[in-house]
Write an enzyme that holds these catalytic residues in place. Sequence first.
Site, PDB file in Angstrom:
ATOM      1  CB  ALA A   1      -2.427   7.194  -3.438  1.00  0.00           C
TER       2      ALA A   1
ATOM      3  CB  SER B   1      -0.936  -0.002   1.205  1.00  0.00           C
ATOM      4  OG  SER B   1      -1.883   1.033   1.078  1.00  0.00           O
ATOM      5  CG  ASN B   2      -0.395   4.632  -1.357  1.00  0.00           C
ATOM      6  OD1 ASN B   2      -1.132   5.345  -0.682  1.00  0.00           O
ATOM      7  ND2 ASN B   2      -0.810   4.023  -2.466  1.00  0.00           N
ATOM      8  NE  ARG B   3       5.568   7.071   4.059  1.00  0.00           N
ATOM      9  CZ  ARG B   3       5.977   6.480   5.175  1.00  0.00           C
ATOM     10  NH1 ARG B   3       5.195   6.450   6.225  1.00  0.00           N
ATOM     11  NH2 ARG B   3       7.173   5.938   5.220  1.00  0.00           N
TER      12      ARG B   3
END
Length: 400
Positions: free
Chosen positions: A276, A209-211
């Site tokens: 995102a 995943s991402n932030r």
Amino acid sequence: MLHQKKILLGITGSIAAYKSALLARELQRRGAEVRVIMTPSATEFITPLTLATLTGHPVHSDFTENKDSGEWTNHVELGLWGDAFLIAPATAQTLSAMVSGTCDNFLMAVHLSSRCPVIAAPAMDLDMFQHEATQSNLKILKSRGVPIIEPESGALASGLEGKGRMAEPESIANWLENWFRSKAPLAEKKVVITAGPTHEPIDAVRFISNRSSGKMGYALATELNALGADVHLISGPVQLSAPAGVQVTRVETAIEMHTIALKSFETADIGIATAAVADYRAKSSSSVKLHRDEIPTAIQLQENPDILADWGKRKRGTQVLIGFALETDEGVESAKSKLARKNLDFIVLNSTQNEGAGFGTDTNQISIFEQNGKSHIFDLKSKKEVARDIVTILLTHLPQ
Ligand code: CTP
């Protein structure tokens, strides 16, 4: 829709005046600011003190505030203050005075001097309501553009049964909300927004995943809903609660987001991609938790669909498409290339080079590049204010 709306509540002399206290309360509960004006006869049914206490503002029923000092109440100012002048209950006498322009009390003076729309919620006995004179007055008022909130049928104070009871406070508040919504700049516009990160599973408990926090997409959804749009927010896993009035579909993966986003875009006027989305997913994932010795040291990746690019390919007619570009360098050239490549109307660039911009923060610093070559650079602002700036530019892209 009633948030920060200024409602001038006019109360006239009917037994239904007791419901006006509940109405004032309900409007305030939904975020409206309420000021009350009463006719002298209304004050015989309910006291100004009750309404003043509930609204936190003095109630006006006379031209003079203080007879000894000659201090007067500025009916013109009150008429200009409101976003809407709601007369509830409106008696047969008041409806008639509205038609003839009679100005024999303070409320009727405000009626003549108000520039905001006037709305009436009649209340009277069934025979008074059905009388040709009343029906003719209502017809004239409607033809002048005064909306009438129809009375309801039921037991009347006279002991008779029929149509004439003022609509219930909750129904009046709902009616007002719908009315404001129909007048809002984005009334009847359908918007689909993607927001947050996606989780691409490796096994039952691990993911790529991402932030992304989703805050920008949620702030946009809130802002667009406040302007009357019908908003569908497709959200990846985030720690945010659904904005009031917004339809939220929660998803985990890019594939899920892609399927729902393409479907929703078919009937949308506006598509906004703030998500995102993970560019890649694991080629294979396990449905159970892998133990340490079972975890591969290299994970084979497979490209995810580009939701925004697919919207761009399907864009037709007057549909408006907005993309986001988060870059770690200055990013202008990259953002402009995405603008063209994904067939967008404009792109919002935020660079992590600028302090306070990007993932997780409550603030953002954006630049906007439009397809027509125009560009805009904004200061660092709260994500709520940034959402407003984006919507201001969006409004210029909608068909007039
Ligand atoms: N986006 C999307 N689906 C993807 C990837 C991106 O809808 N699978 C959208 C994002 O929501 C954003 C825009 O595309 O509005 C820009 O995303 P980005 O990943 O920066 O674009 P890329 O084309 O993947 O460019 P880069 O080469 O910088 O990764």
